[in-house]
Design an enzyme around this catalytic site. Structure first.
Site, PDB file in Angstrom:
ATOM      1  N   LEU A  12       1.027  -1.162  -0.029  1.00 50.56           N
ATOM      2  CA  LEU A  12      -0.084   0.046  -0.057  1.00 50.56           C
ATOM      3  C   LEU A  12       0.939   1.204  -0.141  1.00 50.56           C
ATOM      4  O   LEU A  12       0.550   2.149  -0.689  1.00 50.56           O
ATOM      5  CB  LEU A  12      -0.871   0.065   1.050  1.00 50.56           C
ATOM      6  N   ALA A  71       2.199  -3.054   8.788  1.00 54.41           N
ATOM      7  CA  ALA A  71       1.402  -3.989   9.496  1.00 54.41           C
ATOM      8  C   ALA A  71       2.307  -5.446   9.250  1.00 54.41           C
ATOM      9  O   ALA A  71       3.277  -5.548   8.417  1.00 54.41           O
ATOM     10  CB  ALA A  71       0.214  -4.213   8.747  1.00 54.41           C
ATOM     11  N   THR A  73       1.669  -8.775   8.337  1.00 55.19           N
ATOM     12  CA  THR A  73       0.563  -9.215   7.124  1.00 55.19           C
ATOM     13  C   THR A  73       0.911 -10.773   6.982  1.00 55.19           C
ATOM     14  O   THR A  73       0.122 -11.177   6.266  1.00 55.19           O
ATOM     15  CB  THR A  73       0.772  -8.409   5.866  1.00 55.19           C
ATOM     16  N   TYR A 153      -3.256 -13.422  13.268  1.00 53.09           N
ATOM     17  CA  TYR A 153      -3.114 -12.076  12.502  1.00 53.09           C
ATOM     18  C   TYR A 153      -4.293 -11.298  12.641  1.00 53.09           C
ATOM     19  O   TYR A 153      -4.257  -9.920  13.080  1.00 53.09           O
ATOM     20  CB  TYR A 153      -3.153 -12.553  11.102  1.00 53.09           C
ATOM     21  N   LYS A 157      -4.860  -7.585  14.453  1.00 57.48           N
ATOM     22  CA  LYS A 157      -5.338  -6.498  13.861  1.00 57.48           C
ATOM     23  C   LYS A 157      -6.631  -5.788  14.642  1.00 57.48           C
ATOM     24  O   LYS A 157      -6.879  -4.695  14.632  1.00 57.48           O
ATOM     25  CB  LYS A 157      -5.564  -6.789  12.311  1.00 57.48           C
ATOM     26  N   TRP A 178      -7.889  -8.817   0.400  1.00 54.14           N
ATOM     27  CA  TRP A 178      -7.486  -9.500  -0.650  1.00 54.14           C
ATOM     28  C   TRP A 178      -6.753  -8.522  -1.531  1.00 54.14           C
ATOM     29  O   TRP A 178      -6.980  -8.301  -2.701  1.00 54.14           O
ATOM     30  CB  TRP A 178      -8.607 -10.137  -1.554  1.00 54.14           C
TER      31      TRP A 178
END
Length: 313
Positions: A12, A71, A73, A153, A157, A178
């Site tokens: 991102l 993060a 991930t 995970y 979060k 996704w």
């Protein structure tokens, strides 16, 4: 307007960088839009697990907004590294919330569909396996549905979300699903790589959700920042975002190969045939009504956005 982006080297973070040159863009909000000065920080420049480091960076740049794209991930690896996942996803989020409050910075935090353990039973979708609660919206999971993650995970979060909510009211928590793009490692790139190495690929067809192009997510984050209603207290909170539509991972892979005109044997398999350390949600379609209605956002279908991404690649 200064916008600080954590996790700049992640998927991102790179997506935001790829479109940052387009701003200022006052086409949507006319004179209300401001020039955006982006500050991109990698984990070596801003370690969100270090509160002192967060405060030093915020003091230096005095950001009006912070987009937390940092993060942990690695969904499967988190099962064997829960402390690392917690430190980044929960403790790191809390550090940013504490620092954002101190500097009156609006925090935009990226979360995940993994906070739910939704599934199907007798043709009905439920969003909580323990209490068997059916979906309230036929468009998917709502922001108001009660989270109940099944893995480390998703749990970490969710803990990050809760830490932000209890620390600093000026926040946007964006749940997505996704995520893929031309950047980093993701399902799209894995499928294209495997297609060069194999004649046959098997992909699960009983996990249902929606792909999200990271560039589309990046565009939405900037639209929220530029919106004249962003600072209104009633607008803060949790929002869902993904591209439009519904598919399985098998459907996603099939469309990737179709759009690339790749001839390969693709076999649909059940999740039980592809065991992983972490359990995946069987259903993670997100209802985007809230973000569309409040911010006037138009969302591409996942097929259309996939085409855009492949063209960029």
């Amino acid at each position: 307007m200064v916008v600080l982006v954590t996790g700049a080297n992640g998927q991102l973070g790179q997506a935001i960088q790829s479109i940052s040159g387009k701003y200022p863009d006052s086409s949507q909000y006319s004179e209300q839009a401001q020039q955006i000065d982006f500050v991109f920080c990698s984990s070596s420049e801003l370690d969100i697990t270090n509160l002192e480091n967060c405060q030093t960076v915020f003091s230096t740049y005095q950001p009006h907004f912070c987009i937390n794209a940092a993060a942990y991930t690695a969904v499967d690896k988190a099962e064997s590294e829960p402390a690392n996942a917690f430190n980044i996803n929960a403790n790191g989020a809390e550090n940013l919330a504490i620092t954002s409050k101190k500097h009156n910075t609006i925090l935009i935090h990226i979360s995940t569909d993994f906070v739910f353990d939704a599934y199907f039973l007798d043709g009905i979708a439920y969003y909580d396996r323990e209490f068997r609660l059916p979906l309230k919206s036929n468009l998917g999971l709502l922001e108001t549905d009660v989270p109940f993650p099944s893995g480390i995970y998703g749990l970490t979060k969710l803990q990050g979300e809760q830490a932000i909510q209890s620390t600093w009211e000026k926040h946007f928590i964006i749940r997505t699903s996704w995520v893929y793009s031309q950047f980093g490692n993701n399902f799209l790139k894995t499928m294209l790589r495997l297609a060069k190495e194999r004649d046959t690929i098997s992909v699960v067809n009983d996990q249902i959700g929606t792909p999200t192009n990271a560039v589309d997510l990046a565009e939405v984050l900037i639209k929220i920042i530029q919106s004249p209603i962003t600072h209104h207290p009633s607008r803060f909170g949790i929002y869902n975002f993904s591209n439009e539509g519904v598919c399985s991972w098998y459907d996603f892979a099939k469309e990737i190969f179709n759009q690339n005109k790749i001839s390969i044997t693709l076999n649909p398999i059940p999740t039980t045939a592809y065991p992983t350390p972490a359990k995946r949600p069987a259903f993670s379609v997100l209802d985007k009504s809230k973000i569309k209605n409040i911010f006037g956002i138009e969302i591409k279908t996942w097929e259309e956005s996939l085409s855009s991404c492949l063209n960029q690649m």
